[in-house]
Structure formats: structure tokens, C-alpha cells
Scaffold this active site. Structure first.
Site, PDB file in Angstrom:
ATOM      1  N   ASP A  96       0.868  -1.162   0.000  1.00 38.62           N
ATOM      2  CA  ASP A  96       0.000   0.000   0.000  1.00 38.62           C
ATOM      3  C   ASP A  96       0.915   1.225   0.000  1.00 38.62           C
ATOM      4  OD1 ASP A  96      -2.331   1.619   0.404  1.00 38.62           O
ATOM      5  OD2 ASP A  96      -1.807   1.744   2.527  1.00 38.62           O
ATOM      6  N   LEU A  97       0.389   2.383  -0.365  1.00 41.05           N
ATOM      7  CA  LEU A  97       1.226   3.590  -0.430  1.00 41.05           C
ATOM      8  C   LEU A  97       1.007   4.515   0.783  1.00 41.05           C
ATOM      9  CD1 LEU A  97       3.160   5.471  -2.079  1.00 41.05           C
ATOM     10  CD2 LEU A  97       1.099   6.433  -3.127  1.00 41.05           C
ATOM     11  N   ASP A  98      -0.219   5.051   0.865  1.00 42.48           N
ATOM     12  CA  ASP A  98      -0.517   6.045   1.908  1.00 42.48           C
ATOM     13  C   ASP A  98      -0.455   5.419   3.292  1.00 42.48           C
ATOM     14  OD1 ASP A  98      -1.073   8.155   0.072  1.00 42.48           O
ATOM     15  OD2 ASP A  98      -3.030   7.265  -0.332  1.00 42.48           O
ATOM     16  N   THR A 140       1.340  10.113   3.995  1.00 36.69           N
ATOM     17  CA  THR A 140       0.281  10.946   3.424  1.00 36.69           C
ATOM     18  C   THR A 140      -1.046  10.778   4.157  1.00 36.69           C
ATOM     19  OG1 THR A 140       0.176   9.188   1.820  1.00 36.69           O
ATOM     20  CG2 THR A 140       1.141  11.268   1.087  1.00 36.69           C
ATOM     21  N   LYS A 144      -8.918   5.340   6.324  1.00 32.32           N
ATOM     22  CA  LYS A 144      -7.684   4.808   5.738  1.00 32.32           C
ATOM     23  C   LYS A 144      -8.006   3.683   4.752  1.00 32.32           C
ATOM     24  CE  LYS A 144      -4.682   6.253   9.483  1.00 32.32           C
ATOM     25  NZ  LYS A 144      -3.861   5.848  10.641  1.00 32.32           N
ATOM     26  N   GLY A 145      -7.443   3.768   3.564  1.00 32.88           N
ATOM     27  CA  GLY A 145      -7.641   2.745   2.543  1.00 32.88           C
ATOM     28  C   GLY A 145      -8.947   2.875   1.772  1.00 32.88           C
ATOM     29  N   ARG A 195     -11.861   8.069  -2.205  1.00 37.90           N
ATOM     30  CA  ARG A 195     -12.152   9.479  -1.959  1.00 37.90           C
ATOM     31  C   ARG A 195     -13.657   9.723  -1.806  1.00 37.90           C
ATOM     32  NH1 ARG A 195      -9.870  13.228  -6.529  1.00 37.90           N
ATOM     33  NH2 ARG A 195      -8.156  11.751  -6.226  1.00 37.90           N
ATOM     34  N   SER A 244      -2.758   0.577  -4.235  1.00 38.13           N
ATOM     35  CA  SER A 244      -3.276   1.734  -3.498  1.00 38.13           C
ATOM     36  C   SER A 244      -4.643   2.144  -4.003  1.00 38.13           C
ATOM     37  CB  SER A 244      -2.303   2.910  -3.676  1.00 38.13           C
ATOM     38  OG  SER A 244      -2.898   4.113  -3.231  1.00 38.13           O
ATOM     39  N   ALA A 245      -5.485   2.634  -3.099  1.00 43.74           N
ATOM     40  CA  ALA A 245      -6.803   3.143  -3.488  1.00 43.74           C
ATOM     41  C   ALA A 245      -6.718   4.537  -4.095  1.00 43.74           C
ATOM     42  CB  ALA A 245      -7.711   3.196  -2.262  1.00 43.74           C
ATOM     43  N   SER A 246      -5.544   5.156  -4.024  1.00 47.48           N
ATOM     44  CA  SER A 246      -5.423   6.566  -4.392  1.00 47.48           C
ATOM     45  C   SER A 246      -5.318   6.789  -5.889  1.00 47.48           C
ATOM     46  CB  SER A 246      -4.188   7.163  -3.727  1.00 47.48           C
ATOM     47  OG  SER A 246      -3.968   8.471  -4.210  1.00 47.48           O
ATOM     48  N   ASN A 302      -3.958   9.495  -6.759  1.00 44.92           N
ATOM     49  CA  ASN A 302      -2.758  10.335  -6.792  1.00 44.92           C
ATOM     50  C   ASN A 302      -1.485   9.516  -6.587  1.00 44.92           C
ATOM     51  OD1 ASN A 302      -4.144  12.938  -6.983  1.00 44.92           O
ATOM     52  ND2 ASN A 302      -4.840  12.515  -4.901  1.00 44.92           N
ATOM     53  N   LYS A 337     -11.142  -1.060  -1.258  1.00 42.23           N
ATOM     54  CA  LYS A 337     -10.890  -1.895  -0.090  1.00 42.23           C
ATOM     55  C   LYS A 337     -12.014  -1.650   0.910  1.00 42.23           C
ATOM     56  CE  LYS A 337      -5.963  -0.937  -0.729  1.00 42.23           C
ATOM     57  NZ  LYS A 337      -4.800  -0.164  -0.241  1.00 42.23           N
ATOM     58  N   GLU A 384       0.102  -3.183   4.786  1.00 42.93           N
ATOM     59  CA  GLU A 384      -1.049  -2.274   4.885  1.00 42.93           C
ATOM     60  C   GLU A 384      -1.097  -1.541   6.220  1.00 42.93           C
ATOM     61  OE1 GLU A 384      -3.710  -0.794   3.998  1.00 42.93           O
ATOM     62  OE2 GLU A 384      -3.982  -1.472   1.958  1.00 42.93           O
ATOM     63  N   ASP A 385      -1.560  -0.287   6.187  1.00 46.57           N
ATOM     64  CA  ASP A 385      -1.754   0.458   7.441  1.00 46.57           C
ATOM     65  C   ASP A 385      -3.232   0.603   7.782  1.00 46.57           C
ATOM     66  OD1 ASP A 385      -2.310   2.283   5.303  1.00 46.57           O
ATOM     67  OD2 ASP A 385      -2.239   3.906   6.779  1.00 46.57           O
TER      68      ASP A 385
END
Ligand code: BG6
Ligand code: MG
Length: 217
Positions: free
Chosen positions: A8-10, A16, A44-45, A48, A113-115, A117, A144, A168-169
Site C-alpha cells: 500500500d502507499l498512503d 500521506t 484509511k484505505g 475518496r 493503493s486506493a489513491s 494520486n 478496499k 497495509e496500514d
């Protein structure tokens, strides 16, 4: 079979999650209600659009589609202003060591990632070319805890779902990985992420012996 790693990214590679929280909190402020860090765990995850729905639910705010559209745009503009200043110094402690170790061992690696961006962030922090594939919010229909972002990643890496190891966070992300029997590694508070197969506060706690154990399992 051959193992692959999905990150995962964020909140995992970069912090972020704090920027997302700040931008949503400022919107809540504008709308006249409080939005706490504890409530932010649910965000989280999550996509938007879904995040805005949850925020409006928390505030008990009814809104038109047009208002929602406007808030989604302004939230993202604020978020973009935060990530515009990011550099490779914003990669979280210990992350580069783990990624470099896996890269040297030729382990397949994906971003999940779900983002929407994710790609500009990876470019800013200099990690865009490191991943064998990038699956982000632009490629998936279902957010997710639906596992789509990870199953697509595993398919692109050409590994079995059960050979995928996911970092994952978020609670939603851990549930997504567990749902298709991937190995889940929670990064953050073990009390929050207790559903994960393994827990670490951050990447500085992850050593090569642990990575080897996962690779050779
Ligand atoms: C996830 C974050 O990675 O991406 C969520 O954890 C965020 O908080 C989601 O809402 C969507 O991100 P973006 O950048 O497309 O708004
Ligand atoms: Mg995350």
C-alpha cells in the site's frame, strides 16, 4: 509457488495519511463539526468518494450532488498542495532498506493503493520505476475492503493470491488481503490492525530474517 510483495502507499511508504486527515478535518471544520484522529481510522484505505460519504455521515450533513462534487474537488486540491512539496526524504524510515533488499533478490513487487494520486507521489519520492506494476484508484472499480486492488496486482505479478504478501496500514486493507488468503502485514498500531497475520509499528522493525522467512515459506 513464487512469492510476490504488494505495498500500500498512503501510510505505508509515505505518511500521506496525515495529509488526507488534515484536508478532511479542514472540510469538517468548514461544515461546523469535529473530526477526530480516531474517527479517521475508518478513512484509511477507503476511496475518496466513500470518505466524503463517511465524513458527511459523521457530521450529520445532508448535501446535494453538486455540493459533494465541489467538496471532493476542494479536498483534493488541498491534498495536492501538500504532496507537491514531497521529496524522497518523505519516504518513511526503514522502507527503502526493505524495498532495496527485495529488489536485489528479484522478488516481484507491486503497488496496491486506493489513491488516484499514487503515480505523482511515487514520481516525487523517486520510487515510480521500482515497482513491477502499479495498481491504484484509477484501475479499480471496487474499493478496499474489496480485494480487487490486490488481486489485480497478484495477477500482474503472475503469482497465486496465496503467495502474495501485503503491507497495509488500514483495517480495510488488511481485511481485503485476508479475504483472499494473502499474507497480511499490518504497519501501525497492532491494537487497531489486530486482524493482520503480522504486526509492526513501522519498517525499522522489519529485518531481513523476517523477509527471508516470508520469501521461503
Ligand atoms: C488511500 C488512502 O490510500 O487512498 C485514503 O488511505 C484515500 O485515505 C484514498 O481516501 C483515495 O486517495 P485519493 O488520493 O485518490 O483521494
Ligand atoms: Mg494506506
Amino acid at each position: 509457488g513464487k512469492k510476490g510483495f504488494i505495498f500500500d502507499l498512503d501510510g505505508v511508504i509515505v505518511d500521506t495519511a496525515g495529509f488526507h486527515y488534515l484536508a478532511w478535518r479542514n472540510l469538517a471544520d468548514e461544515l461546523g463539526f469535529e473530526f477526530t484522529e480516531e474517527q479517521n481510522e475508518r478513512f484509511k484505505g477507503v476511496s475518496r468518494v466513500r470518505s466524503l460519504e463517511i465524513l458527511l455521515e459523521i457530521g450529520g450533513v445532508k448535501a446535494t450532488e453538486e455540493q459533494k462534487e465541489g467538496w471532493l474537488v476542494s479536498k483534493n486540491e488541498e491534498y495536492l498542495s501538500y504532496i507537491a512539496k514531497m521529496t524522497e526524504n518523505d519516504i518513511l524510515p526503514g522502507v527503502l532498506k526493505v524495498l532495496t533488499y527485495l529488489k536485489e533478490k528479484n522478488i516481484p513487487m507491486a503497488l496496491g493503493s486506493a489513491s488516484k494520486n499514487a503515480q505523482p507521489i511515487l514520481k516525487r519520492i523517486g520510487l515510480f520505476d521500482l515497482f513491477d506494476c502499479i495498481v491504484d484508484g484509477n484501475h479499480v472499480e471496487k474499493a478496499k475492503p474489496d480485494p480487487e486492488v490486490f488481486t489485480l496486482g497478484a495477477e500482474e505479478l503472475e503469482i497465486e493470491y496465496t503467495d502474495a504478501i501485503v503491507f497495509e496500514d488500514s483495517i480495510a486493507g488488511i481485511q481485503a488481503a485476508n479475504g483472499v488468503d494473502m499474507v497480511s502485514v499490518g504497519i501501525g498500531d497492532a491494537k487497531v490492525l489486530h486482524e493482520a497475520d503480522y504486526n509492526f509499528n513501522d519498517f525499522t522493525e522489519i529485518d531481513t530474517a523476517f523477509l527471508d522467512k516470508l520469501i521461503n515459506a
